[in-house]
Design a protein around this motif. Structure first.
Motif, PDB file in Angstrom:
ATOM      1  N   SER A  22       0.862  -1.181   0.000  1.00 39.80           N
ATOM      2  CA  SER A  22       0.000   0.000   0.000  1.00 39.80           C
ATOM      3  C   SER A  22       0.898   1.229   0.000  1.00 39.80           C
ATOM      4  CB  SER A  22      -0.930   0.018   1.221  1.00 39.80           C
ATOM      5  OG  SER A  22      -0.227   0.402   2.387  1.00 39.80           O
ATOM      6  N   ASP A  23       0.301   2.393   0.054  1.00 38.11           N
ATOM      7  CA  ASP A  23       1.081   3.639   0.077  1.00 38.11           C
ATOM      8  C   ASP A  23       2.044   3.686   1.255  1.00 38.11           C
ATOM      9  OD1 ASP A  23      -0.084   4.656  -2.203  1.00 38.11           O
ATOM     10  OD2 ASP A  23      -1.405   6.057  -1.148  1.00 38.11           O
ATOM     11  N   ARG A  24       1.678   3.028   2.373  1.00 43.12           N
ATOM     12  CA  ARG A  24       2.462   3.140   3.603  1.00 43.12           C
ATOM     13  C   ARG A  24       3.070   1.834   4.086  1.00 43.12           C
ATOM     14  NH1 ARG A  24      -1.545   4.809   7.716  1.00 43.12           N
ATOM     15  NH2 ARG A  24       0.249   4.690   9.071  1.00 43.12           N
ATOM     16  N   GLU A  25       2.837   0.734   3.349  1.00 40.72           N
ATOM     17  CA  GLU A  25       3.243  -0.572   3.873  1.00 40.72           C
ATOM     18  C   GLU A  25       4.224  -1.306   2.970  1.00 40.72           C
ATOM     19  OE1 GLU A  25      -0.457  -2.441   6.061  1.00 40.72           O
ATOM     20  OE2 GLU A  25      -1.043  -1.464   4.175  1.00 40.72           O
ATOM     21  N   LEU A  26       5.207  -1.915   3.621  1.00 39.99           N
ATOM     22  CA  LEU A  26       6.181  -2.769   2.960  1.00 39.99           C
ATOM     23  C   LEU A  26       6.159  -4.113   3.682  1.00 39.99           C
ATOM     24  CD1 LEU A  26       8.493  -2.507   0.765  1.00 39.99           C
ATOM     25  CD2 LEU A  26      10.042  -2.402   2.722  1.00 39.99           C
ATOM     26  N   VAL A  27       6.095  -5.202   2.914  1.00 42.39           N
ATOM     27  CA  VAL A  27       6.075  -6.544   3.494  1.00 42.39           C
ATOM     28  C   VAL A  27       7.222  -7.344   2.893  1.00 42.39           C
ATOM     29  CG1 VAL A  27       4.751  -8.680   3.783  1.00 42.39           C
ATOM     30  CG2 VAL A  27       3.584  -6.472   3.883  1.00 42.39           C
ATOM     31  N   VAL A  28       8.015  -7.949   3.766  1.00 41.68           N
ATOM     32  CA  VAL A  28       9.165  -8.752   3.364  1.00 41.68           C
ATOM     33  C   VAL A  28       8.929 -10.162   3.881  1.00 41.68           C
ATOM     34  CG1 VAL A  28      11.676  -8.979   3.480  1.00 41.68           C
ATOM     35  CG2 VAL A  28      10.622  -6.704   3.653  1.00 41.68           C
ATOM     36  N   LEU A 135       4.966  -0.586   8.686  1.00 38.02           N
ATOM     37  CA  LEU A 135       3.935   0.419   8.459  1.00 38.02           C
ATOM     38  C   LEU A 135       4.559   1.799   8.675  1.00 38.02           C
ATOM     39  CD1 LEU A 135       0.989   1.214   7.898  1.00 38.02           C
ATOM     40  CD2 LEU A 135       0.574   0.987  10.376  1.00 38.02           C
ATOM     41  N   TYR A 136       4.691   2.544   7.602  1.00 36.15           N
ATOM     42  CA  TYR A 136       5.314   3.865   7.653  1.00 36.15           C
ATOM     43  C   TYR A 136       4.265   4.928   7.982  1.00 36.15           C
ATOM     44  CZ  TYR A 136       9.642   1.973   5.847  1.00 36.15           C
ATOM     45  OH  TYR A 136      10.798   1.252   5.713  1.00 36.15           O
ATOM     46  N   PRO A 137       4.677   6.048   8.575  1.00 37.81           N
ATOM     47  CA  PRO A 137       3.714   7.076   8.973  1.00 37.81           C
ATOM     48  C   PRO A 137       3.065   7.796   7.785  1.00 37.81           C
ATOM     49  CG  PRO A 137       5.938   7.817   9.415  1.00 37.81           C
ATOM     50  CD  PRO A 137       6.038   6.385   8.986  1.00 37.81           C
ATOM     51  N   SER A 138       3.704   7.716   6.609  1.00 36.06           N
ATOM     52  CA  SER A 138       3.150   8.404   5.437  1.00 36.06           C
ATOM     53  C   SER A 138       3.693   7.758   4.168  1.00 36.06           C
ATOM     54  CB  SER A 138       3.548   9.886   5.448  1.00 36.06           C
ATOM     55  OG  SER A 138       4.960  10.010   5.279  1.00 36.06           O
ATOM     56  N   LYS A 139       3.045   8.045   3.062  1.00 38.09           N
ATOM     57  CA  LYS A 139       3.510   7.589   1.761  1.00 38.09           C
ATOM     58  C   LYS A 139       4.903   8.143   1.492  1.00 38.09           C
ATOM     59  CE  LYS A 139       2.431   7.914  -3.203  1.00 38.09           C
ATOM     60  NZ  LYS A 139       3.797   8.278  -3.596  1.00 38.09           N
ATOM     61  N   ALA A 141       7.230   8.932   3.607  1.00 43.52           N
ATOM     62  CA  ALA A 141       8.249   8.252   4.414  1.00 43.52           C
ATOM     63  C   ALA A 141       8.668   6.936   3.759  1.00 43.52           C
ATOM     64  CB  ALA A 141       7.739   8.009   5.830  1.00 43.52           C
ATOM     65  N   LEU A 142       7.707   6.163   3.266  1.00 44.26           N
ATOM     66  CA  LEU A 142       8.047   4.912   2.579  1.00 44.26           C
ATOM     67  C   LEU A 142       8.741   5.204   1.253  1.00 44.26           C
ATOM     68  CD1 LEU A 142       8.159   1.893   2.191  1.00 44.26           C
ATOM     69  CD2 LEU A 142       5.729   1.932   1.549  1.00 44.26           C
ATOM     70  N   ASP A 143       8.280   6.204   0.524  1.00 43.62           N
ATOM     71  CA  ASP A 143       8.956   6.602  -0.717  1.00 43.62           C
ATOM     72  C   ASP A 143      10.427   6.923  -0.441  1.00 43.62           C
ATOM     73  OD1 ASP A 143       6.567   6.372  -2.133  1.00 43.62           O
ATOM     74  OD2 ASP A 143       6.205   8.545  -2.231  1.00 43.62           O
ATOM     75  N   GLY A 144      10.683   7.648   0.660  1.00 42.59           N
ATOM     76  CA  GLY A 144      12.052   8.011   1.031  1.00 42.59           C
ATOM     77  C   GLY A 144      12.899   6.797   1.377  1.00 42.59           C
TER      78      GLY A 144
END
Length: 172
Positions: A22-28, A135-139, A141-144
């Motif tokens: 999602s915009d804020r989530e990364l799953v490994v 779970l990142y605080p914002s899109k 933050a994950l983009d960064g």
């Protein structure tokens, strides 16, 4: 939204999957060749964690790591790189620690509140499926994080973890 990458699973090596869900989530995800008890310990014991967490190809070394790994506990990890004058500090709190199945921690070093990391350990037939959910605080933050390539370290980290678990399992 499912942008994914997968490490090379040639030669029978397990694959690490890194997916933006999602915009804020990364799953490994990665199946590690060893029991959940040992894989959990590799995350929970600082002397083991330091042996696999930093990917060698990044040139980063652990300077110090202290942790009180229990619900309500804390961690502080300092890493160095030859190109940096000051060490990088990472710190946060453990929101949940349930051996050997689950850990949840905060990443408090960022100005934006940082990501919340949940790791689950699911054992089946002597191997452990590790799922890291960030779970990142914002899109942004994950983009960064993706732009900095820090999220690209997972395959190498898990390969080192797998090697550590093999050596620990042989000693047991």
């Amino acid at each position: 939204m499912a942008a994914a990458s997968q490490s090379d699973s040639a030669a029978g090596k397990p694959a690490t999957t890194v997916e933006r869900t999602s915009d804020r989530e990364l799953v490994v995800t990665r199946t590690v060749n060893g029991p959940a008890r040992l894989v959990f310990e590799a995350f929970a014991k600082p002397e083991l964690f330091q042996q696999w967490w930093t990917p060698a190809s990044f040139g980063i070394t652990v300077i110090s790591y202290e942790a009180d790994i229990r619900t309500g506990g804390f961690y502080r990890l300092e890493m160095g790189h030859p190109a940096m004058e000051q060490p990088m500090a990472f710190f946060g709190r453990y929101l949940e620690v349930t051996p050997p199945s689950r850990m949840v921690w905060t990443n408090d070093e960022g100005d934006d509140g940082g990501a919340i990391t949940t790791v689950t350990f699911e054992e089946k037939d002597g191997a452990t499926l590790v799922i890291v959910h960030e779970l990142y605080p914002s899109k942004e933050a994950l983009d960064g994080a993706i732009a900095s390539e820090s999220t690209g370290a997972w395959p190498e980290q898990f390969e080192a973890l797998d090697q550590l678990i093999i050596s620990l399992d042989a000693e047991a």
